[in-house]
Design a protein around this motif. Structure first.
Motif, mmCIF file in Angstrom:
data_model
loop_
_atom_site.group_PDB
_atom_site.id
_atom_site.type_symbol
_atom_site.label_atom_id
_atom_site.label_comp_id
_atom_site.label_asym_id
_atom_site.label_seq_id
_atom_site.Cartn_x
_atom_site.Cartn_y
_atom_site.Cartn_z
ATOM 1 N N MET A 36 0.826 -1.191 0.000
ATOM 2 C CA MET A 36 0.000 0.000 0.000
ATOM 3 C C MET A 36 0.863 1.245 0.000
ATOM 4 S SD MET A 36 -3.228 -0.060 2.411
ATOM 5 C CE MET A 36 -4.482 1.080 1.949
ATOM 6 N N LYS A 42 -9.303 5.018 7.315
ATOM 7 C CA LYS A 42 -8.240 4.134 7.810
ATOM 8 C C LYS A 42 -7.827 4.476 9.232
ATOM 9 C CE LYS A 42 -7.619 1.782 4.065
ATOM 10 N NZ LYS A 42 -7.896 0.358 4.096
ATOM 11 N N LEU A 86 -8.022 2.211 -0.541
ATOM 12 C CA LEU A 86 -8.548 3.481 -0.064
ATOM 13 C C LEU A 86 -8.964 4.323 -1.261
ATOM 14 C CD1 LEU A 86 -8.878 5.560 2.311
ATOM 15 C CD2 LEU A 86 -6.556 6.265 1.836
ATOM 16 N N ARG A 141 2.894 -0.374 8.538
ATOM 17 C CA ARG A 141 2.141 -0.765 7.353
ATOM 18 C C ARG A 141 0.697 -0.341 7.606
ATOM 19 N NH1 ARG A 141 -0.432 -5.446 5.724
ATOM 20 N NH2 ARG A 141 -0.558 -5.658 3.467
ATOM 21 N N PRO A 142 0.229 0.601 6.815
ATOM 22 C CA PRO A 142 -1.089 1.149 7.135
ATOM 23 C C PRO A 142 -2.191 0.118 6.939
ATOM 24 C CG PRO A 142 -0.018 2.313 5.332
ATOM 25 C CD PRO A 142 0.775 1.104 5.599
ATOM 26 N N ARG A 143 -3.041 0.063 7.905
ATOM 27 C CA ARG A 143 -4.227 -0.769 7.770
ATOM 28 C C ARG A 143 -5.263 -0.242 8.735
ATOM 29 N NH1 ARG A 143 -2.511 -6.566 9.027
ATOM 30 N NH2 ARG A 143 -4.725 -6.834 8.644
ATOM 31 N N ALA A 144 -6.511 -0.540 8.450
ATOM 32 C CA ALA A 144 -7.562 -0.013 9.308
ATOM 33 C C ALA A 144 -7.516 -0.701 10.656
ATOM 34 C CB ALA A 144 -8.911 -0.255 8.659
ATOM 35 N N PRO A 145 -7.596 0.062 11.732
ATOM 36 C CA PRO A 145 -7.658 -0.579 13.040
ATOM 37 C C PRO A 145 -9.028 -1.215 13.225
ATOM 38 C CG PRO A 145 -7.926 1.779 13.234
ATOM 39 C CD PRO A 145 -7.678 1.507 11.790
ATOM 40 N N ILE A 189 -14.617 -1.652 3.749
ATOM 41 C CA ILE A 189 -13.498 -0.830 4.209
ATOM 42 C C ILE A 189 -13.991 0.173 5.259
ATOM 43 C CG2 ILE A 189 -11.795 0.904 3.525
ATOM 44 C CD1 ILE A 189 -11.856 -0.491 0.711
ATOM 45 N N ASP A 249 -6.793 -3.805 1.496
ATOM 46 C CA ASP A 249 -5.887 -2.690 1.800
ATOM 47 C C ASP A 249 -6.022 -1.642 0.709
ATOM 48 O OD1 ASP A 249 -5.081 -3.797 4.083
ATOM 49 O OD2 ASP A 249 -3.155 -4.526 3.366
ATOM 50 N N GLY A 282 -14.592 -1.017 8.656
ATOM 51 C CA GLY A 282 -13.404 -1.413 9.407
ATOM 52 C C GLY A 282 -13.013 -2.867 9.224
ATOM 53 N N VAL A 283 -13.436 -3.505 8.170
ATOM 54 C CA VAL A 283 -13.071 -4.899 7.920
ATOM 55 C C VAL A 283 -11.651 -4.943 7.348
ATOM 56 C CG1 VAL A 283 -13.643 -6.979 6.608
ATOM 57 C CG2 VAL A 283 -15.457 -5.494 7.429
ATOM 58 N N THR A 284 -10.849 -5.853 7.839
ATOM 59 C CA THR A 284 -9.540 -6.052 7.212
ATOM 60 C C THR A 284 -9.468 -7.488 6.723
ATOM 61 O OG1 THR A 284 -8.643 -6.555 9.376
ATOM 62 C CG2 THR A 284 -8.244 -4.337 8.516
#
Lengths: 658, 113
Positions: A305, B61, A509, B107-111, A495, A507, A498-500
């Motif tokens: 990313m 994010k 945006l 490493r950016p990711r949503a908390p 996204i 990942d 807040g789902v990862t």
């Protein structure tokens, strides 16, 4: 039978806060569903979201939880209603505070409501999945059929089993469709005027109020509103998703056309609230496609990313009601929207042009909306639609149809004639693409991929036009023209919820931009843009203004949205007054107007006096826009008539600003 | 602050931007907002750092209350600096000595919400 209104006192509770308040509301029943709507002048309209309802009827009062209403409707209409969820429709359903206070456990679904077709998609844990209805369709016709006291939306296509029958039923005047073109528009709007040739009744007075819309039920016109039709449709759509997911759905990400005004957005949000859905994000359609493209590019290049090579895509979307263009810069899963533009032409306009072409006395013939005429209008519509679809793959097409009453149409339509008739539409499409490229400060050579989506992207002339402007031979292949927008919306839903995803496929945006200038009226009738179009959101901008008269103590802030240089060419969003300005010679007072758009696209305007300073200065005013309800066409004229130029503002020239 | 708390790194990054944007005597220092040295940088450096910070600070994010404001400041900084260093300009006569401020999120990711 039919519409049942119960006037009731509903006690509503503000989400996250103690204390209840009573408001008057209407509980009404449509086809077995209950919808609770606050009265126009009740205090709900200024509030946030509302959770629980007490219905007082006469002297008896009792708690009426959601389950209660559901149980009662179950007895009348069967099991289907058991999972319905009811909320009070409120204009300000979404606030930023709400989102930070509450965490929504469920993942938002993606919905694409098209002018003609609609689809819904979910994030199923590892990928986007488009849902099918009971007839195995992914794209469901957007319409609601009114029959006696039962309603059926296009989700299940309940009206008829065969699609040919269905189409004829839709055009019988009993079904309302094209609600996306009608919602939130005044009766002076040309899109509403063009909708008068639809089989159902669209009546206009031409004075800037909402049009009167009605469906034919048992030879009677029964009135409804686009919001209501949309809400009924959404209830069925929601039931479909809940049946599939086996749990209630609360949040949705919705794709909207770029050309949608903020007022129209509030109408859409209202329809969602009536159906018990909370709009988490409104995404312009091409930006949802851009997100899907970003994901594909990321997987293709195995980027991390935020790194990687930048790729520029031009996305052109043309559906039945609207056309949009966007330029997106994509790098490492981040899609930044560089420019957006849109207009209100689409397949519906092409269809009407061709109908007028093959039947020159079209308008006079279908003026009266009698049952006979509606029927022959339906026949003509089906035949024309068919011909346009065929023209995508063949050189020329025969239109042969008997309209009854001695009217016959017999015509051969070829490509050059088709293009000639629709020249104005193609020119408008060209215009928005060129504007998009200019706004993004790009040359055609800078574009890596051209993505064509929407039903009308199959028309050869549209394809050659877009590719020609971008100097490309072929368009981008890996995107489905009809499913891209809804897939992107479902992805954004995951996204934003807040789902990862462990595999990194979420990942992503999207960095959105504003599609239209936002500003206020100043310097006479001019429009001073405070947030120019294509500004990255969230955004906050301010501008200084000054008084136009000596000892002026009041100033009117009229907030507009649009592209016109004159304020009245744009959409009025709302207005308020700054009072108590200290008396001073004209031009010496400084008034700051600040506009703020947050991540959920809520617009707030802050205004107040910044010079002179001191204890005598009134406090700043914060207003959430739009504040207008229906009849907004009148407001601008009424303001001008009442105040003239007495409380005007002027832009403070930049060189005088600190 | 416990670094293992969910989202704490992103929240910290947002507050750092607010702190760096505090108006000084000569106006705001946009270089500090981006965490870049004031001299010897190119358009590409700015763009890279801007994009990196976008991922950390965008409210989608970053669940911190400071994210919204920080993202707006980042935009202002980007606009100011990309005007000052147009693409193709070679203000980098020597390689920059100071490293860009390390953002706390590796490493950016949503908390998790």
């Amino acid at each position: 039978m039919g519409l049942v209104f119960v006037r009731c006192e509903a006690v509503v509770q503000r989400r996250g806060l103690p204390g209840r308040r009573a408001v008057s509301a209407d509980l009404f029943r449509r086809g077995g569903r209950f919808i609770l709507q606050p009265r126009l002048n009740s205090s709900v309209l200024g509030g946030d979201s509302w959770l629980s309802i007490v219905v007082k009827r006469g002297k008896t009062s009792r708690w009426c939880s959601d389950a209660d209403i559901a149980i009662r409707s179950t007895t009348s209409k069967g099991k289907r209603m058991a999972e319905q969820f009811y909320t009070v429709a409120s204009d300000s359903e979404t606030t930023g505070e709400d989102k930070s206070q509450l965490s929504f456990p469920d993942v938002a679904i993606g919905i694409d409501i098209g002018t003609s077709k609609c689809s819904v998609a979910i994030w199923n844990g590892h990928q986007v999945e488009l849902l099918k209805n009971t007839r195995n369709q992914k794209g469901m016709r957007s319409y609601v059929m009114f029959k006696d006291d039962t309603l059926s939306a296009g989700v299940t296509g309940g009206a008829a089993q065969e699609s040919a029958h269905e189409e004829r039923d839709i055009l019988s005047g009993s079904a309302i469709f094209n609600m996306k073109r009608l919602i939130g528009r005044m009766d002076t709007d040309e899109v509403v005027q063009a909708s008068k040739t639809l089989p159902f009744l669209v009546q206009t007075l031409g004075i800037g109020v909402r049009p009167f819309i009605a469906a034919l039920v048992n030879n009677m016109w029964r009135s409804t509103t686009p919001e209501e039709v949309l809400a009924i449709f959404l209830l069925e759509l929601k039931a479909l998703v809940e049946m599939h997911l086996k749990h209630p759905v609360r949040n949705a990400v919705l794709t909207i056309p770029v050309a949608f005004s903020r007022f129209q957005q509030t109408r859409i949000e209202r329809a969602f609230a009536m159906a018990g859905l909370h709009v988490l994000r409104l995404m312009p359609e091409p930006t949802a496609v851009a997100l899907l493209y970003a994901q594909q590019q990321q997987q293709l290049m195995h980027d991390n990313m935020g790194s990687g090579i930048e790729k520029i895509a031009l996305i052109f979307n043309m559906g039945a009601g609207y056309s949009d263009a966007a330029v997106a810069a994509t790098a490492g899963g981040v899609s930044q929207i560089r420019a957006l533009s849109g207009c209100t032409v689409g397949g519906e306009d092409i269809l009407q042009n061709i109908m007028r072409h093959v039947l020159p006395n079209f308008d006079s013939l279908y003026d009266g909306h009698t049952v006979d005429r509606i029927k022959s209008m339906g026949l003509l519509r089906i035949a024309t639609q068919d011909a346009i679809h065929k023209l995508a793959n063949q050189e020329s097409v025969d239109i042969n149809i008997d309209l009854g009453n001695g009217q016959k149409v017999s015509k051969v339509l070829d490509h050059s004639e088709f293009e000639q008739v629709n020249r104005a539409i193609f020119e408008k499409c060209e215009k928005i693409i060129i504007q998009c490229l200019v706004d993004a400060k790009l040359e055609p050579e800078d574009i890596n991929d051209v993505i064509l989506v929407g039903g009308c992207s199959k028309i050869p002339r549209i394809r050659s036009l877009v590719l020609g402007l971008c100097k490309k031979e072929v368009s981008y292949k890996n995107i489905d023209a009809l499913e891209a927008a809804v897939s992107g919306a479902a992805m954004e839903g995951a996204i934003a919820s807040g789902v990862t995803d462990p595999s990194g496929s979420l990942d992503l945006l999207t960095i959105q931009a504003t599609p239209m200038n936002l500003g206020i009226r100043a310097d006479g009738n001019n429009f001073a843009a405070i947030i120019p179009r294509n500004t990255t959101v969230p955004a906050r901008r301010d501008m200084l203004f000054t008084t136009t008269h000596d000892n002026q103590t009041e100033a009117l802030i009229a907030v507009y949205e649009g592209e016109g240089e004159q304020a009245e060419d744009n959409h009025l969003l709302g207005y308020f007054k700054i009072a108590g300005i200290p008396p001073a010679p004209k031009g010496s007072v400084e008034i700051s107007v600040c506009m703020d758009i947050d991540a959920s696209n809520v617009l707030r305007v802050f205004a107040g006096v910044v010079k002179p300073q001191g204890p005598a200065i009134p406090p700043f005013i914060e207003v959430r826009m739009p504040t207008l309800d229906d009849g907004h066409g009148w407001c601008g004229q009424a303001l001008a008539k009442m105040y003239g130029k007495t409380i005007d503002l002027a832009v403070l020239p930049k060189k005088l600003q600190p | 602050l416990c670094p293992s708390l969910p989202g704490v790194a992103n929240a910290l990054a947002a507050y750092e931007v607010h702190a760096a944007a505090a108006p000084a005597r000569r106006g705001r220092n946009w270089y500090a907002v981006l965490g870049l040295p004031t001299d010897a940088i190119t358009h590409d450096d700015i763009k890279k750092q801007y994009r990196r910070l976008c991922l950390v600070l965008h409210p989608d994010k970053n669940r911190s209350a400071a994210a919204d404001g920080a993202f707006k400041l980042l935009q202002q900084a980007w606009e100011a600096l990309s005007d000052r260093h147009p693409p193709g300009s070679t203000s980098a006569s020597k390689p920059s000595r100071t490293e860009p401020r390390p953002t706390h999120a590796p490493r950016p990711r949503a908390p998790p919400s």
